[in-house]
Scaffold this motif. Structure first.
Motif, PDB file in Angstrom:
ATOM      1  N   GLY A  26      57.854   3.023  23.188  1.00 19.88           N
ATOM      2  CA  GLY A  26      58.421   2.696  21.883  1.00 19.88           C
ATOM      3  C   GLY A  26      57.371   2.404  20.831  1.00 19.88           C
ATOM      4  O   GLY A  26      57.455   2.869  19.691  1.00 19.88           O
ATOM      5  N   THR A  27      56.329   1.650  21.217  1.00 19.73           N
ATOM      6  CA  THR A  27      55.273   1.322  20.254  1.00 19.73           C
ATOM      7  C   THR A  27      54.509   2.558  19.835  1.00 19.73           C
ATOM      8  O   THR A  27      54.187   2.738  18.653  1.00 19.73           O
ATOM      9  CB  THR A  27      54.301   0.291  20.867  1.00 19.73           C
ATOM     10  N   LEU A  28      54.215   3.446  20.795  1.00 20.54           N
ATOM     11  CA  LEU A  28      53.517   4.685  20.468  1.00 20.54           C
ATOM     12  C   LEU A  28      54.351   5.544  19.523  1.00 20.54           C
ATOM     13  O   LEU A  28      53.835   6.103  18.542  1.00 20.54           O
ATOM     14  CB  LEU A  28      53.214   5.469  21.746  1.00 20.54           C
ATOM     15  N   ALA A  29      55.658   5.645  19.808  1.00 21.66           N
ATOM     16  CA  ALA A  29      56.538   6.411  18.931  1.00 21.66           C
ATOM     17  C   ALA A  29      56.566   5.808  17.540  1.00 21.66           C
ATOM     18  O   ALA A  29      56.535   6.531  16.530  1.00 21.66           O
ATOM     19  CB  ALA A  29      57.952   6.461  19.516  1.00 21.66           C
ATOM     20  N   GLY A  30      56.607   4.469  17.474  1.00 23.58           N
ATOM     21  CA  GLY A  30      56.590   3.802  16.173  1.00 23.58           C
ATOM     22  C   GLY A  30      55.312   4.076  15.405  1.00 23.58           C
ATOM     23  O   GLY A  30      55.336   4.333  14.194  1.00 23.58           O
ATOM     24  N   ARG A  31      54.165   4.040  16.097  1.00 28.58           N
ATOM     25  CA  ARG A  31      52.887   4.324  15.446  1.00 28.58           C
ATOM     26  C   ARG A  31      52.853   5.762  14.910  1.00 28.58           C
ATOM     27  O   ARG A  31      52.336   6.026  13.815  1.00 28.58           O
ATOM     28  CB  ARG A  31      51.734   4.107  16.427  1.00 28.58           C
ATOM     29  N   MET A  32      53.380   6.687  15.686  1.00 23.33           N
ATOM     30  CA  MET A  32      53.386   8.092  15.262  1.00 23.33           C
ATOM     31  C   MET A  32      54.274   8.299  14.040  1.00 23.33           C
ATOM     32  O   MET A  32      53.935   9.076  13.139  1.00 23.33           O
ATOM     33  CB  MET A  32      53.841   8.973  16.420  1.00 23.33           C
ATOM     34  N   VAL A  33      55.406   7.584  14.003  1.00 20.88           N
ATOM     35  CA  VAL A  33      56.282   7.675  12.840  1.00 20.88           C
ATOM     36  C   VAL A  33      55.594   7.088  11.611  1.00 20.88           C
ATOM     37  O   VAL A  33      55.660   7.654  10.511  1.00 20.88           O
ATOM     38  CB  VAL A  33      57.621   6.950  13.105  1.00 20.88           C
ATOM     39  N   ASP A  34      54.922   5.947  11.785  1.00 22.26           N
ATOM     40  CA  ASP A  34      54.199   5.334  10.667  1.00 22.26           C
ATOM     41  C   ASP A  34      53.107   6.255  10.134  1.00 22.26           C
ATOM     42  O   ASP A  34      52.833   6.291   8.936  1.00 22.26           O
ATOM     43  CB  ASP A  34      53.578   4.003  11.104  1.00 22.26           C
ATOM     44  N   ARG A  35      52.481   7.015  11.040  1.00 24.36           N
ATOM     45  CA  ARG A  35      51.349   7.853  10.626  1.00 24.36           C
ATOM     46  C   ARG A  35      51.779   9.243  10.174  1.00 24.36           C
ATOM     47  O   ARG A  35      51.291   9.751   9.151  1.00 24.36           O
ATOM     48  CB  ARG A  35      50.352   7.979  11.780  1.00 24.36           C
ATOM     49  N   TYR A  36      52.676   9.889  10.937  1.00 22.87           N
ATOM     50  CA  TYR A  36      53.004  11.287  10.670  1.00 22.87           C
ATOM     51  C   TYR A  36      54.380  11.496  10.054  1.00 22.87           C
ATOM     52  O   TYR A  36      54.677  12.582   9.551  1.00 22.87           O
ATOM     53  CB  TYR A  36      52.914  12.108  11.962  1.00 22.87           C
ATOM     54  N   GLY A  37      55.230  10.483  10.107  1.00 23.21           N
ATOM     55  CA  GLY A  37      56.576  10.633   9.568  1.00 23.21           C
ATOM     56  C   GLY A  37      57.565  11.037  10.649  1.00 23.21           C
ATOM     57  O   GLY A  37      57.233  11.779  11.581  1.00 23.21           O
ATOM     58  N   ALA A  38      58.783  10.545  10.519  1.00 26.26           N
ATOM     59  CA  ALA A  38      59.822  10.799  11.528  1.00 26.26           C
ATOM     60  C   ALA A  38      60.193  12.263  11.616  1.00 26.26           C
ATOM     61  O   ALA A  38      60.591  12.754  12.677  1.00 26.26           O
ATOM     62  CB  ALA A  38      61.061   9.969  11.206  1.00 26.26           C
ATOM     63  N   ARG A  39      60.043  12.999  10.528  1.00 27.58           N
ATOM     64  CA  ARG A  39      60.447  14.412  10.521  1.00 27.58           C
ATOM     65  C   ARG A  39      59.610  15.244  11.492  1.00 27.58           C
ATOM     66  O   ARG A  39      60.058  16.292  11.962  1.00 27.58           O
ATOM     67  CB  ARG A  39      60.336  14.980   9.105  1.00 27.58           C
ATOM     68  N   LYS A  40      58.385  14.798  11.794  1.00 23.22           N
ATOM     69  CA  LYS A  40      57.541  15.507  12.748  1.00 23.22           C
ATOM     70  C   LYS A  40      57.710  14.980  14.171  1.00 23.22           C
ATOM     71  O   LYS A  40      57.450  15.706  15.136  1.00 23.22           O
ATOM     72  CB  LYS A  40      56.074  15.387  12.334  1.00 23.22           C
ATOM     73  N   VAL A  41      58.144  13.734  14.307  1.00 22.51           N
ATOM     74  CA  VAL A  41      58.237  13.108  15.630  1.00 22.51           C
ATOM     75  C   VAL A  41      59.579  13.384  16.303  1.00 22.51           C
ATOM     76  O   VAL A  41      59.631  13.754  17.487  1.00 22.51           O
ATOM     77  CB  VAL A  41      58.015  11.584  15.521  1.00 22.51           C
TER      78      VAL A  41
END
Length: 421
Positions: A64-79
């Motif tokens: 969950g934390t990794l997914a959250g970091r990726m959303v913060d960095r790359y945006g939910a549309r890519k994740v």
């Protein structure tokens, strides 16, 4: 830019609702329906099969934390589309597995990918699109969890498994999930209103300063590192662990009522009633978070949960059926408070800058509490041959979460240091 007739945030909200419903229904909720068919077909023990569910939960929680970091960095549309695609493939591959180690690995992959389409990423999207009505929006999105039970439980148990068998049912779930989640994540999900020249809540330009100002406001907040150094984070995290010990109640209530002599249909009905009540209360608590301080709304939910557990503790073999159903209604009402109140408590305490990473950490603590509650209940039942004392301990843990939530204070931002020459 001409204002659309329907604020695009509502399309975002609808997409998040359906992705939530399909994600929970096809992976989390569906699991228990395959236990008996797999036991018969593969010869595995129930313990061996349930171990896959533990693997699924732990992989989802730790990711969950990794997914959250990726959303913060790359945006939910890519994740989100990546997670949706991998889950679709995982469900399809389950239809072809023929050994226990394959079963475990596939569910580990599905668990990791579920974090990419789970409450962390989707609530992050919704939080950016709604400001004044954020609580209500999170509540509506959360209703997808309850809707999954209403839709997928009868679909799997009554239609798919009896007619298709376990293998083709996995394929059907892969097709359903892929057909819903992949297009919605690719073509509907947008990271922020500013991406479309819009403002949160569909506000007009004269209601705020500029798109740039709105984006800057959304970007304010604490980093995960900063949040970890605050008392507020650990108060919230501790309350999450204590609260989710209630999973020991949810997973034990059916056998407990059976031990008391209640018919299987009555015992099973408590699950349906709890699901329906929690679904409706998610909207209520989302609405409530927009009108009173979030921690007060959270305490109301905890109080309802505690009252429900207290009623269950006092149910005896000769108790009337309405007492069992009263427990289910009140307990379900309290359960529905978690997602809206904890999401709002996180965003109001730490802002949206690193919301994904911070809330991802909260889901890790959620899974720790959720795993510990059933273990506690099962162990105490094996030792004492009753769930009574386990339920009393869980009641105490839920009540202990109340003062922790009340002690939460929004961290004061540190003043920026200015170096003078």
């Amino acid at each position: 830019m001409k204002k659309p007739r329907i604020f695009y945030g509502y399309w975002i909200l609808a997409a998040c609702f359906f992705i939530t419903a399909c994600g929970v229904g096809c992976s989390y909720l569906s699991f228990s329906f395959f236990v008996t068919p797999l036991q018969a077909a593969m010869g595995w023990s129930r313990g061996e099969i349930m171990a896959a569910f533990t693997i699924f939960l732990m992989c989802m929680g730790t990711s969950g934390t990794l997914a959250g970091r990726m959303v913060d960095r790359y945006g939910a549309r890519k994740v989100i589309p990546v997670g949706a695609f991998v889950i679709t493939i995982g469900l399809a591959v389950l239809s072809r597995m023929d050994s226990l180690w394959q079963y475990y690995i596939i569910y580990a992959v599905i668990g990791i990918s579920s974090a990419a389409i789970g409450i962390v990423t989707l609530s992050c999207v919704v939080s950016h699109w709604f400001s004044k009505r954020r609580g209500m929006a999170i509540g509506i999105m959360s209703m997808g969890v309850g809707a999954s039970g209403v839709i997928f439980a009868p679909l799997i148990a009554v239609i798919l498994l009896p007619n298709l068998g376990w293998s083709h049912t996995y394929l059907a779930l892969a097709a359903i999930f892929g057909a819903v989640a992949i297009p919605l994540s690719l073509f509907v999900i947008k990271n922020k209103p500013a991406d479309l020249g819009l403002f949160p809540d569909g506000m007009e330009a004269h209601d705020t300063v500029s798109i740039a100002a709105a984006s800057a406001a959304a970007a304010e907040g604490s980093s995960l590192k900063t949040a970890l150094a605050t008392p507020a984070f650990w108060l919230i995290a501790s309350s999450v662990i204590l609260t989710h010990a209630h999973a020991g109640i949810s997973q034990s209530v059916v056998p407990h009522l059976g031990d008391l002599g209640f018919p299987a249909g009555i015992a099973a009905s408590t699950i349906s009633i709890t699901s329906i009540t929690s679904t409706s209360s998610m909207f209520f608590f989302g609405w409530l978070c927009d009108r009173i301080p979030v921690k007060f709304a959270c305490v109301i939910g905890l109080g309802a949960m505690a009252l429900g557990i207290l009623i269950l503790i006092n149910v005896e073999p000769e108790s009337p059926v309405w007492m069992v159903w009263l427990y289910a209604v009140i307990f379900g009402f309290g359960m529905g408070s978690w997602m809206p109140t904890m999401s709002m408590l996180t965003s109001t305490s730490f802002g949206l800058a690193s919301y994904g990473a911070i809330f991802g950490m909260m889901t890790l603590f959620q899974n720790l509490g959720g795993a510990g509650g059933p273990l506690l209940a099962g162990y105490l039942f094996d030792v004492m041959n009753t769930y009574h004392w386990a339920f009393i301990i869980i009641l105490g843990l839920v009540l202990l979460a109340v003062p922790l939530v009340m002690l939460v204070r929004r961290p004061t931002p540190r003043p920026k240091t200015v170096l003078l020459k």
